[in-house]
Design a protein around this motif. Sequence first.
Motif, short mmCIF file in Angstrom:
data_model
loop_
_atom_site.label_atom_id
_atom_site.label_comp_id
_atom_site.label_asym_id
_atom_site.label_seq_id
_atom_site.Cartn_x
_atom_site.Cartn_y
_atom_site.Cartn_z
N MET A 252 -7.17 4.84 -2.15
CA MET A 252 -6.39 5.54 -3.41
C MET A 252 -4.98 6.04 -2.76
SD MET A 252 -9.27 8.05 -5.21
CE MET A 252 -8.03 8.97 -5.91
N ALA A 253 -5.04 6.46 -1.62
CA ALA A 253 -3.92 7.02 -0.74
C ALA A 253 -2.88 5.71 -0.90
CB ALA A 253 -4.30 7.78 0.50
N ASN A 254 -3.57 4.83 -0.44
CA ASN A 254 -2.53 3.49 -0.31
C ASN A 254 -2.03 3.15 -1.60
OD1 ASN A 254 -2.94 3.10 2.22
ND2 ASN A 254 -4.73 1.68 2.19
N CYS B 188 3.48 11.67 11.86
CA CYS B 188 3.41 9.98 11.68
C CYS B 188 4.93 9.62 11.36
CB CYS B 188 2.28 9.48 10.73
SG CYS B 188 0.60 10.26 10.95
N HIS B 189 5.49 10.32 10.64
CA HIS B 189 7.00 9.85 10.24
C HIS B 189 6.82 8.78 9.52
CE1 HIS B 189 8.66 12.94 13.03
NE2 HIS B 189 7.71 12.26 13.98
N ILE B 190 5.91 8.80 8.28
CA ILE B 190 5.98 7.80 7.36
C ILE B 190 5.85 8.80 5.93
CG2 ILE B 190 4.86 6.20 8.51
CD1 ILE B 190 2.27 7.06 7.16
N ALA B 191 6.29 7.90 5.10
CA ALA B 191 6.16 8.83 3.52
C ALA B 191 4.65 8.86 3.34
CB ALA B 191 6.80 7.80 2.66
N MET B 192 4.46 10.16 2.83
CA MET B 192 3.24 10.58 2.43
C MET B 192 2.97 10.09 0.89
SD MET B 192 3.18 14.37 4.00
CE MET B 192 1.38 14.54 4.32
N SER B 193 1.73 10.12 0.54
CA SER B 193 1.58 9.65 -0.72
C SER B 193 1.05 10.84 -1.75
CB SER B 193 0.23 8.77 -0.92
OG SER B 193 0.57 7.43 0.04
N LEU B 194 1.29 10.69 -2.95
CA LEU B 194 1.23 11.74 -3.84
C LEU B 194 -0.45 11.42 -4.44
CD1 LEU B 194 2.63 14.20 -5.47
CD2 LEU B 194 3.03 12.58 -7.11
N THR B 195 -1.25 12.52 -4.08
CA THR B 195 -2.65 12.25 -4.36
C THR B 195 -3.24 13.39 -5.34
OG1 THR B 195 -3.38 13.53 -2.39
CG2 THR B 195 -3.00 10.92 -2.19
N ARG B 196 -3.96 13.22 -6.02
CA ARG B 196 -4.86 13.93 -6.96
C ARG B 196 -5.74 14.90 -6.28
NH1 ARG B 196 -3.27 14.43 -11.94
NH2 ARG B 196 -1.90 12.61 -12.60
N ARG B 197 -5.80 16.34 -6.75
CA ARG B 197 -6.55 17.09 -6.18
C ARG B 197 -7.04 18.27 -6.97
NH1 ARG B 197 -6.32 20.43 -0.43
NH2 ARG B 197 -8.17 21.66 -0.74
N ALA B 198 -8.02 18.12 -7.89
CA ALA B 198 -8.21 18.86 -9.19
C ALA B 198 -8.56 20.37 -8.79
CB ALA B 198 -9.55 18.35 -9.85
N CYS C 220 -1.07 12.00 3.85
CA CYS C 220 -0.62 10.86 4.84
C CYS C 220 -1.70 10.02 5.01
CB CYS C 220 -0.19 11.69 6.34
SG CYS C 220 0.21 10.15 7.41
N LYS C 221 -1.67 8.70 4.65
CA LYS C 221 -2.51 7.99 4.72
C LYS C 221 -3.11 7.48 5.95
CE LYS C 221 0.73 3.87 4.24
NZ LYS C 221 1.08 2.99 3.59
N GLU C 222 -2.16 8.02 7.10
CA GLU C 222 -2.64 7.71 8.80
C GLU C 222 -3.55 8.68 9.19
OE1 GLU C 222 -2.09 4.82 10.51
OE2 GLU C 222 -0.81 3.98 9.08
N CYS C 223 -2.94 10.04 9.25
CA CYS C 223 -3.52 11.05 9.85
C CYS C 223 -4.41 11.99 8.88
CB CYS C 223 -2.51 11.98 10.48
SG CYS C 223 -1.44 12.88 9.64
N ARG C 224 -4.05 11.84 7.47
CA ARG C 224 -5.03 12.29 6.54
C ARG C 224 -4.54 13.80 6.37
NH1 ARG C 224 -5.82 8.72 3.90
NH2 ARG C 224 -7.29 10.03 2.73
N LYS C 225 -3.41 14.04 6.74
CA LYS C 225 -3.04 15.26 6.58
C LYS C 225 -2.54 15.89 5.19
CE LYS C 225 0.98 18.26 8.06
NZ LYS C 225 1.99 18.43 8.98
#
Length: 336
Positions: A8-10, A68-78, A88-93
Motif C-alpha cells: 500500500m505504501a508503495n 532515509c532521505h526519500i519521499a514519504m508516502s501518504l497513507t491512510r490511518r483511520a 516511510c516505505k523503508e524504515c516504516r516511520k
Amino acid sequence: MFITSTTMANRAPTTIVDVATILPVEIMLAETFSTRDLYCNFISTIDDTIRFLATRRLLSNSKECDNCHIAMSLTRRASISDGKQWTCKECRKNVSIRAGSFFQNSKLKLTQILDIVYGWAREHPQNEAARDAKLGEGSTHTIVDWYNFCRDITEQHLVDNPTQVGGFDENTLLSKTVEIDESKFFHPKYHRGQWREGHWVFGGIERGSGNCFLVEVPDRTENTLTPIIERYVLPGTIIISDGWRAYRNINQIGGGIYEHEVITHEENFVNPDDPTIHTQNVENMWMRAKRKLKRQCGTSEALFTSYLHEFIWRNKFKSRDIFSALLVCVREQYPV
Ligand SMILES: [Zn+2]
C-alpha cells in the motif's frame, strides 16, 4: 500484514495535491469565500480540507524521511483525526501531516480549527464560533486560545511588515496627506470597583488609501509624539493636525521634511479658506476603532494593545477577504 501495508505504501502518493495546483500568495490573497462556497466546495470532508490546506501551503504537500532521505508516502490511518499520515516505505516511520504547520500542536480536527479561524475572520462572537466548531461544554479556554492565536498572527504580521504612511505618490509625485490626532480610549466597565484610567492612543491615517497607524502612548507630549511621527510618517508628507501644542514644531522635524497644516477646532472643523484642511478621516478612524474595541475588550485591560493591532491589521486588509488574508499571514509565518 506487513507485506500488505508495504504494498500500500508503495502505491500510495508522495504528494497531497499535484504540485502545479499549489497557489501563489498573490492568488491566495485575491480569493474570496462565502460561507456556502467554503463549506460546500472546499472543506466539506476531511480529505477536501487537507487538499484545501496543501493547495495553499498551510500543510506540507510532501515529506522527506529524516532517516532515509526519500519521499514519504501518504497513507491512510483511520484511527487518527486527519485520517492520513506520512509513512516511510523503508524504515516504516510515521509522521503527522501537520508536522511543522500552524496546526501541529492542536488536538482539534483540522475542520474544527478552520471553523474557528473562519469565525474569527468573520468576527463571530467566541461562543458562536465554539458552537459552530462543535467544541462542546467546558471548552471556553480552547476558543479563547484560538482567537488569541489568530490575533497573534496579525500582530506578528505588523512586526514583520511595519506600516509607514504618507510620502510621495509614485505616479503623480505629489505629496500624500496624513491626518494625525490623539484620543483617549476609556473602558466602558468598572472592574472590582476601581476606575480605569483609559489609554491614550496616537494615530494617523493616509488620505486615499486609508492606511493607518495607531500607537498606545503614555502621554501626548511633543517628546512622546515626535519620534512616533518620524517612525510612521514618511518624509514629504503633508501632515494635518489640530492645534494641540505638541504639534507646533512638526514643520521643523528632521530639518523640515514635513509640511504642516493646522485646523483649529475651536474655530472650525473645516478650514473655510481651504476645505482640504480637516481631520475628519482621523476622527472617523477613532470612531471605528472605539466601536470595535469597546465590543471586543470591554473587560480585558491587558489585551488592549493586542486588539488595537488587530484593528490596524483588519484595516490594512479591508479590501480583501479577511479569512484569505489571515491564511496568507499563517502561510508566511509557518512555512512548510
Ligand atoms: Zn525512512
